[in-house]
Design an enzyme around this catalytic site. Structure first.
Site, PDB file in Angstrom:
ATOM      1  N   GLU A  87       0.787  -1.228   0.000  1.00  0.00           N
ATOM      2  CA  GLU A  87       0.000   0.000   0.000  1.00  0.00           C
ATOM      3  C   GLU A  87       0.823   1.283   0.000  1.00  0.00           C
ATOM      4  OE1 GLU A  87      -3.481   0.366  -0.138  1.00  0.00           O
ATOM      5  OE2 GLU A  87      -3.326  -1.729  -0.729  1.00  0.00           O
ATOM      6  N   SER A 360     -33.427 -29.775 -16.922  1.00  0.00           N
ATOM      7  CA  SER A 360     -34.578 -29.584 -17.808  1.00  0.00           C
ATOM      8  C   SER A 360     -35.307 -28.266 -17.596  1.00  0.00           C
ATOM      9  CB  SER A 360     -35.572 -30.738 -17.642  1.00  0.00           C
ATOM     10  OG  SER A 360     -35.062 -31.915 -18.231  1.00  0.00           O
TER      11      SER A 360
END
Length: 815
Positions: A87, A360
């Site tokens: 950072e 299905s």
């Protein structure tokens, strides 16, 4: 002289610039100290954001609940180093602001013509979190710099780093490294963190949700590899330590089922952050009003049902059977309710958004919807149901039986595989893919194959996607934009965001209505989804997926079970299965369990709502089942001895246009199947193929070429071909052939449901008026004609129909 003036001018400009800089710095410095004082008080006065349901009632309050403070002495050195390396590499040397990084960010912003680069130090990130404003503006950046300078003048570096580690958001509702270690890796003590886990945590502040090991482990590990490289390059770890870390594994997330977690609440927060551009932390304590499409009554009904283990399949030894459900309002696209799974943890795995194989339940999306959209097919169109291959693809009906042909209505009602694949092959895979994409389901390039007819997808589809897609059928072919946030107001009542409704026509009204007609049959007697019926007009489709597990028979159970359906007001999708399917963990019940969950939730959710019917749109004709031609009743025949030929004649049926007459013949002792002797539009046939001394039985049928339907058999004529020296023998006309139908098989009535995987027997009358027993699956069988086995009805479906006695069907339906 000119040179001297030029030097004096330059010196004056520089002096003026320096004075302005000093004055500006002083202003920023003083402003920063003032703001720091103010925000030290504000930190303890965070105001919760309130979420409202569709009726304006309070649904939830968002606030920071999972923050655990830790001193820097409790933080491992490697974790501090990882954060700094990732950072803010110059954290120890700068005075709160890294002007090199800011300069680089400004250059990138100018090049991109947008504010794309932050250039923030750890100190600036602490300042930003105090202000809780992530808007990328130069004014905000100047304010952030002011506070950062003030922080550096009032606190030591270790104190600032400690603030950062306790304030930063690590995704999944965890604030600060201690809460993050417990949430993501199940570790209370930071000293227990491995180097890989430290690297994962250090990589998260850039994008907490994206790099969350709980939600996206692959991306988290990719980001951790970058962090480890940075640590190695900056001398914090050796190459050997880097390699060892990459070869290690992560701890498991800590379970936190405290009864307050809600997938819907988490989803609202995520979507609010997405549409407003604000961070989740800002939204949690910024005092906003978030107005949503949530129906609190429906959400309660869903959560109560998911808390009832009796509504789920049997749990496994190491995993519980899981599920997910979403309800949307088709007309508006509003998400009404959502449940991400049993024992859902805050900011956890939301199964309502996770892709699973739809089986299905995908047939209306990939096959039947697009077929109807062509205008060439309707619910009673005839489909082929024969064992066949399509190149290298050889699908099958799990019953192993084939009717030869059946209507689209019957294929959908009983969820038969072969006609579905055949139909997709007829209309083309590309048409199915386009239709699915229009409904919001994007598929992989690998999905360009006929397997999508049975829901065999590369990545699958989520319950939210399936509910949204079915909603278009309910909404007369218009797909409304799915959303949950309608409006966001700040603490002053100003609108931060307002949803703008939009919809897209994705199919004709005819297609939507005919699809509904097909899917209504699924939830009615004889269909595979009767357990979803809770007393209102319901349309929907069941779905199961085969196990595909080594050492386990596919008939033993299913990998996934689905029911996706809708009323005119609400559409919903239910998925059930295990997070990890294996030989010990698979669903041993059928899709009836998912259908029953649909009914249990929707009945309570819609209690008190007006009962509405599916109305046929103006200009759309009601689909009608084509009728077979009338049976011929006057077949007559004789044997012409001189010409040695049998002469058969009959009268044409009234609807003579497009009719083909088919003459069938049997030879004594009449136990072999009849053979079709002749087919033409003539009403007279001469048979010269009879053998001397043999007795033959004839009957004729009328076949309609357009509808591909065949009439019942005519009366029967027997003719004896005389032997040498004998006269002709002409038998009496018989009123009906008792044990024969065209093709030798008939259809009978529905059989009973014994609720077991073993076959059951059902009795019924075949079209030829004979009665007999047919074989059935757990849903019963169908009667045959005479001694011939009847065509399978609902018992041997690829997905058996639900029984009416509350027992879930157990056989799978197919891919």
């Amino acid at each position: 002289m000119n040179f001297r003036r030029w030097v004096i001018g330059i010196f004056s400009v520089l002096t003026l610039g320096l004075l302005i800089f000093i004055a500006g710095y002083f202003v920023i410095y003083m402003n920063g100290h003032t703001l720091l004082e103010q925000n030290q008080e504000k930190l303890d006065m965070a105001e919760a954001t309130v979420v409202y349901d569709r009726n304006g009632e309070e649904f939830a309050r968002l606030m920071i609940q999972n923050r655990e403070l830790v001193t820097l002495d409790e933080v491992p050195d490697k974790l501090e180093q990882a954060m700094i390396a990732t950072e803010d590499q110059r954290f120890e040397s700068h005075a709160g602001v890294d002007f090199w990084s800011i300069g680089r960010a400004i250059v990138k912003d100018i090049i991109a013509r947008d504010l794309v680069e932050g250039g923030s130090t750890i100190t600036q990130q602490v300042a930003k979190n105090m202000f809780l404003n992530a808007d990328k503006t130069f004014f905000r950046k100047a304010t952030e710099v002011s506070i950062a300078l003030a922080l550096e003048n009032n606190f030591e570096k270790d104190q600032i780093l400690e603030m950062y580690l306790n304030r930063i958001y690590f995704g999944n509702g965890a604030y600060g490294v201690k809460a993050a270690a417990e949430r993501h890796f199940g570790k209370d003590d930071l000293e227990d963190l491995s180097l890989l886990e430290i690297a994962v945590l250090a990589g998260m502040p850039k994008a907490p949700n994206t790099y969350s090991p709980t939600n996206n482990p692959d991306k988290a590990l990719e980001r951790a590899a970058v962090v480890l490289s940075l640590m190695k390059d900056q001398g914090y770890i050796t190459e050997e330590e880097r390699r060892e870390a990459l070869n290690s594994t992560l701890g498991k997330p800590a379970p936190r089922a405290d009864g307050t977690a809600s997938a819907m609440r988490d989803y609202v927060l995520e979507q609010a952050a997405l549409v407003t551009g604000k961070s989740e932390e800002e939204l949690r304590i910024g005092g906003y009003e978030i107005h949503t499409t949530v129906d609190a009554k429906a959400q309660r009904a869903m959560d109560e049902a998911f808390a009832n283990p009796e509504l789920f399949p049997e749990d496994g030894p190491k995993q519980i059977a899981q599920g997910a459900m979403v309800i949307v309002e088709p007309k508006t696209g509003g998400i009404v309710a959502m449940n991400g799974g049993r024992n859902y943890v805050e900011k956890g795995y939301n199964r309502a958004l996770a892709d699973r194989q739809p089986g299905s339940s995908f047939k209306p999306i990939a096959v039947y919807g697009p077929a109807l959209e062509t205008g060439e097919w309707q619910p009673y169109s005839i489909l082929k149901d024969e064992k066949m291959s399509f190149g290298n693809y050889s699908p099958s009906n799990l019953s192993g039986k084939y009717a030869g042909e059946m209507t689209m209505m019957e294929a959908v009602r009983r969820s038969i595989n072969l006609p579905t694949v055949w139909l997709l092959n007829e209309i083309g895979v590309d048409r199915g893919l386009r239709f699915a994409k229009d409904l919001g389901i994007d598929m992989d390039a690998k999905d360009r194959n006929l397997a999508i007819a049975l829901g065999g997808l590369t990545h699958g589809a989520s319950p939210l996607e399936m509910a949204r897609a079915y909603g278009a059928f309910a909404n007369n072919g218009v797909l409304a934009e799915t959303h949950v946030i309608t409006e966001v107001l700040d603490t002053d009542g100003h609108r931060v965001y307002t949803f703008e409704p939009s919809g897209k026509r994705v199919m004709s009204e005819r297609t939507a209505y005919y699809s509904t007609v097909l899917l209504e049959a699924v939830t009615q007697k004889g269909g595979t989804g009767t357990k979803a019926n809770f007393g209102r007009p319901i349309a929907g489709k069941t779905g199961t997926t085969q196990l595909g597990l080594k050492g386990v028979k596919d008939s033993a159970g299913n990998r996934d079970i689905w029911f996706v359906g809708y009323t005119p007001q609400y559409a919903a999708a239910v998925w059930m299965g295990f997070d990890e399917t294996n030989a010990e963990h698979y669903v041993k019940s059928g899709s009836g369990t998912a259908a029953a969950m649909f009914a249990a939730v929707m009945k309570k959710a819609m209690d008190g709502m007006e009962v509405q019917d599916f109305n046929r749109p103006s200009g759309v004709e009601e689909p009608k089942e084509a009728e077979a031609p009338a049976a011929i009743a006057d077949l007559s025949g004789f044997y012409d001895v001189e010409k040695r030929e049998a002469v058969l004649t009959w009268s044409a049926v009234p609807e003579a246009e497009g009719i083909e007459y088919r003459l069938y013949r049997k030879v004594e002792p009449f136990d072999a199947p009849a053979e079709m002797l002749h087919a033409s539009d003539s009403t007279t046939v001469i048979d010269i193929s009879g053998a001397a001394g043999k007795k033959y039985m004839y009957y004729v049928t009328a076949y309609a070429k357009e509808t591909e339907l065949e009439s019942a058999p005519s009366n029967v004529v027997e003719i004896v071909v005389p032997g040498e020296g004998e006269g002709a023998g002409i038998g009496d006309d018989l009123p009906v052939l008792p044990d024969i139908l065209p093709g030798e098989e008939g259809t009978g009535g529905d059989g009973g449901d014994d609720g077991q995987e073993t076959d059951g027997n059902g009795n019924g009358n075949g079209t030829g008026n004979g009665s007999g027993n047919g074989n059935g699956g757990n849903a019963g069988g169908t009667g045959g004609t005479g001694d011939n086995a009847g065509l399978p009805d609902q018992a041997t479906d690829d997905e058996p129909s639900d029984s009416d006695d509350g027992e879930a069907p157990d056989a799978p339906e197919g891919l």
